[in-house]
Design an enzyme around this catalytic site. Sequence first.
Site, PDB file in Angstrom:
ATOM      1  CE1 TYR A 175      89.742  -7.449 131.391  1.00  0.00           C
ATOM      2  CE2 TYR A 175      88.604  -6.418 129.534  1.00  0.00           C
ATOM      3  CZ  TYR A 175      89.692  -6.484 130.392  1.00  0.00           C
ATOM      4  OH  TYR A 175      90.712  -5.581 130.272  1.00  0.00           O
TER       5      TYR A 175
ATOM      6  CB  SER B 199      89.337  -1.848 129.848  1.00  0.00           C
ATOM      7  OG  SER B 199      89.054  -2.369 128.566  1.00  0.00           O
TER       8      SER B 199
HETATM    9  C1  8X3 Z   1      91.307  -4.536 126.926  1.00  0.00           C
HETATM   10  C2  8X3 Z   1      90.382  -4.124 125.871  1.00  0.00           C
HETATM   11  O1  8X3 Z   1      88.521  -4.830 124.239  1.00  0.00           O
HETATM   12  O2  8X3 Z   1      90.312  -6.393 124.610  1.00  0.00           O
HETATM   13  O3  8X3 Z   1      90.883  -4.169 128.174  1.00  0.00           O
HETATM   14  O4  8X3 Z   1      88.684  -6.042 126.288  1.00  0.00           O
HETATM   15  S1  8X3 Z   1      89.456  -5.424 125.248  1.00  0.00           S
END
Ligand code: 8X3
Length: 257
Positions: free
Chosen positions: A156, A143
């Site tokens: 995350y 990501s």
């Molecule tokens: C997804 C991108 O910026 O929403 O992995 O975390 S974000």
Amino acid sequence: MNLKGKIIFITGASAGIGAATALAFAGEGARLLLAARRAEKLADVAKAALERGAQNVHSFALDVRDQAAVKAAVAALPAEWRAIEVLVNNAGLSRGLEKLYAGRIEDWEEMIDTNVKGLLYVTRAVVPGMVERGSGHVINLGSTAGHLTYPNGAVYCASKAAVRAINDGLRMDVLGTPIRVTSVDPGMVKTDFSLVRFHGDAERAENVYKGVKNPLTGEDVADVILWVATRPTHVNIADVLLTPVQQANSLLFHREN
Ligand code: 8X3
């Protein structure tokens, strides 16, 4: 590489990027091994994949957080499904958007267990066979969040930074074999991602995309995954970072009213 008849194993294949990836590989006449927690949703993806041209589909319920289940599922694959050519480590999620000191520990556990440990379990179960057969490609879903941390998303972002490190480490560790290792790192993608993050709060989820013209779709990401997999076998794409045009990085968006 021509993927006709090749076995592609996709985790988290019941929705979003995973389901779109299944359909993209189906269009190449591949054989699809589809896994996700929700078996009933997988059945719909399997049906659509066959209609799209998949040579065959074998799907099964799997929670990648369950190490024993991952090991058993890969060991129990029917003989004709063992020669996995491409592993798409797609299963992953975000939970919560809070200051670290106020975060829900259950959310952290779920993200780390799925995005990091689950990815490791599946990789550990599948890659030895690739090395043994002398052929294979691991495609990890990273990501933009793994490249640049944003406020309220420390865990995350950390999980996706870990995917980056694992991707780089695995590529070093398979050096000397023909195995390829790639990370595909999307920015804003319009899927159930935000709905899952906010535990079903649709209004909060919709706000994430507010004013951003044309966020990426699952199909956009699937297209890149298919591209990296179809390069000639001597070409390894290490990492692809992709965003909608109105996103510069995980912190900076152009939003219109
Ligand atoms: C997804 C991108 O910026 O929403 O992995 O975390 S974000």
